[in-house]
Design an enzyme around this catalytic site. Structure first.
Site, PDB file in Angstrom:
ATOM      1  CD  GLU A   1     -29.985 -30.484 101.516  1.00  0.00           C
ATOM      2  OE1 GLU A   1     -29.055 -30.046 100.778  1.00  0.00           O
ATOM      3  OE2 GLU A   1     -30.984 -29.563 101.771  1.00  0.00           O
TER       4      GLU A   1
ATOM      5  CG  ASP B   1     -25.636 -27.371  99.954  1.00  0.00           C
ATOM      6  OD1 ASP B   1     -26.364 -27.617 100.932  1.00  0.00           O
ATOM      7  OD2 ASP B   1     -25.091 -26.227  99.854  1.00  0.00           O
TER       8      ASP B   1
ATOM      9  CE  LYS C   1     -34.223 -29.296 101.065  1.00  0.00           C
ATOM     10  NZ  LYS C   1     -33.406 -28.310 100.290  1.00  0.00           N
TER      11      LYS C   1
ATOM     12  CG  ASP D   1     -33.211 -26.660 103.463  1.00  0.00           C
ATOM     13  OD1 ASP D   1     -33.828 -26.303 102.403  1.00  0.00           O
ATOM     14  OD2 ASP D   1     -32.355 -27.379 103.158  1.00  0.00           O
TER      15      ASP D   1
ATOM     16  CE  LYS E   1     -26.941 -24.851 102.629  1.00  0.00           C
ATOM     17  NZ  LYS E   1     -27.232 -24.440 100.945  1.00  0.00           N
TER      18      LYS E   1
ATOM     19  CG  ASP F   1     -28.863 -27.850 103.407  1.00  0.00           C
ATOM     20  OD1 ASP F   1     -28.187 -28.582 103.695  1.00  0.00           O
ATOM     21  OD2 ASP F   1     -29.451 -27.203 102.465  1.00  0.00           O
TER      22      ASP F   1
ATOM     23  NE  ARG G   1     -30.347 -31.302  93.323  1.00  0.00           N
ATOM     24  CZ  ARG G   1     -29.933 -30.252  92.776  1.00  0.00           C
ATOM     25  NH1 ARG G   1     -29.403 -30.712  91.470  1.00  0.00           N
ATOM     26  NH2 ARG G   1     -30.043 -29.039  93.145  1.00  0.00           N
TER      27      ARG G   1
END
Ligand code: BES
Ligand code: MN
Ligand code: ZN
Length: 460
Positions: free
Chosen positions: A310, A308, A226, A249, A238, A231, A312
């Site tokens: 994102e 959020d 990933k 991230d 967030k 993020d 996956r």
């Protein structure tokens, strides 16, 4: 005149003192050194260091306490303390080591600092590779891990999607291969709709990078990571505290690249493929929205329950691509859920696979190489939590239960052909320093996966 050959100064012995050997060790010390240790009240507590004077007033030797952990069987990285706490000089370990490789690696990794923006005085502490250590291999592993840490520690202003892509190209080049990259709107033409949707709002375009290396006849191993360079949470923004660390991230990408770097440096007999989806999850007019429904590369339609979640989404398209190759082993690494931290804390990433034998191998190897992980179940009944009224799946589970498991179940839907799929939900960060693990980025599970594959190929 004959040429003078000066032999290098001998290294200073670091004597491993544990609860069992301490009295014998003390008795064998020269009388002044023994008196000095006694006057200082030295006890072989784990990590305790005492420099003993030599006859010339310098450091003659060093006592290093390991408590009841004789040979550093349980805390092999305790040697990381030597890198931070000893004065400049060249040292050697004296005593029996459970793993000379790990003792040396712990020392090397303990010496890591992130110096891109703030230079640090070199510490000048050098350790002779312990007897029995495979020094060159260990040094290659340390270099790979430190490169991974550097990537995670680099803030998003200097690690944009373009910069992370450049790091992948550089790694491929270092090992003599060329990476392929699909950027921005080309992702739509090439059928990566989810990577495009997540990354399209950023000033730095989303992309997917892919390279192959190794022996075409050997087992196919694909690593996916990933690569969210930052993020924000997207429109489901967030809160400040949760966003603060989100430069990390892309820790999954760093872990995949670190594992690949080790495997290539150690010439693993595998047919390796590395796939990194890279995006910035930004807020802008073009941002994807809660309630949007997108097709995916696999064909499954996905409703966005939360922008959020994102990671996956981009992994879904990357895993679908990986799966088309029918790899023997498909590993993915991702800083995927806060729920994984709630369940197991920052030091013990959960992993998911359906294969019980492989799961045992993974857990065991993690302990062996001091890169521990813990299995969580792909609990099928929870799949229903991902049901959507209008699409084939929602990207978040309803009810907010079992967040790491539902994320893993989401990913699982995009893998149908790979023989083994193993997902690691890593934290990617050391919140407070431990020996060999300075505070900051940490490409968790990378060393474990490399060690596992080398073992499977009979190269350990
Ligand atoms: N990158 C985060 C997960 C994360 C958060 C990892 C903190 C490590 C530390 C991920 O993209 C995310 O935001 N996940 C959400 C999912 C939720 C919306 C279902 C989470 O875990 O809160
Ligand atoms: Mn997120
Ligand atoms: Zn994320």
């Amino acid at each position: 005149m004959p040429k003078q050959t000066s032999s290098p100064a001998p290294s200073i012995p670091v004597l491993l003192a544990d609860d069992a050997n301490w009295s014998t060790l003390a008795a064998a010390l020269a009388a002044p050194a023994r008196a000095f240790a006694e006057a200082n009240g030295f006890q072989p507590k784990p990590g305790r260091l005492l420099m003993l004077p030599g006859s010339n007033g310098g450091i003659g030797s060093v006592l290093f306490g390991t408590g009841n952990d004789a040979g550093l069987r349980d805390v092999p990285f305790l040697t990381g303390k030597l890198a931070t706490d000893l004065p400049a000089g060249r040292y050697r370990l004296e005593g029996t080591l459970a793993s000379p490789d790990l003792a040396y690696l712990g020392f090397l990794l303990g010496g890591y600092r992130f110096t891109r923006y703030k230079t640090a005085e070199p510490r000048g502490v050098v350790l002779d590779p312990p007897a029995g250590a495979r020094a060159a291999d260990v040094e290659a592993i340390a270099a790979a891990v430190m490169a991974g840490r550097d990537l995670i520690n680099t803030p998003a202003n200097d690690l944009t999607t373009t910069d992370l892509a450049a790091a992948v190209h550089a790694l491929a080049k270092k090992h003599g291969v060329v990476a392929k990259e699909i950027i921005g709107d080309d992702l739509l033409k090439a059928n990566f709709p989810l990577i495009h949707a997540v990354g399209r709002a950023s000033a730095f375009p989303p992309r997917i990078i892919d390279f192959r290396w190794g022996d075409l006849e050997a087992p196919k191993v694909t690593l996916v990571g990933k690569g969210v360079v930052f993020d924000t949470g997207g429109l489901n923004l967030k809160p400040d505290a949760s966003m603060l660390l989100m430069k990390k991230d892309m820790g999954g990408a760093a872990a995949a690249l670190t594992a690949a770097n080790i495997l290539m440096s150690l010439k693993a007999r595998i047919n390796l493929r590395v796939i990194i989806p890279i995006v910035e999850n930004s807020v802008a007019g073009a941002a994807f929205r809660p309630g949007d429904i997108y097709p995916s590369r696999k064909g499954i339609t996905v409703e966005i329950g939360n922008t959020d979640a994102e990671g996956r989404l981009i992994l879904a398209d990357a895993l679908a691509l990986a799966d088309e190759d029918k790899p023997e082993y498909l590993f993915d690494f991702a800083t995927l859920t806060g729920a994984a931290r709630v369940a197991l804390g920052p030091d013990l990433p959960p992993f998911f696979t359906e294969d019980d034998t492989l799961a045992t191998d993974i857990a065991r190897t993690g302990l062996t190489v001091s890169d521990p992980v813990w299995r969580l179940p792909l609990w099928k009944p929870y799949q229903a939590m991902l049901d959507s009224k209008s699409a084939e799946m929602n990207n978040v589970g309803s009810g907010g239960f079992a967040g790491s498991i539902t994320a893993a179940l989401f990913l699982r839907r995009f893998v149908t052909e790979a023989r083994h799929h193993i997902h690691f939900d890593i934290y990617g960060w050391v919140p407070s320093a431990k020996p060999g693990r300075p505070e900051g980025g940490d490409p968790q599970a990378a060393r474990l996966v490399a060690a596992l594959l080398l073992e499977k190929m009979g190269q350990d």
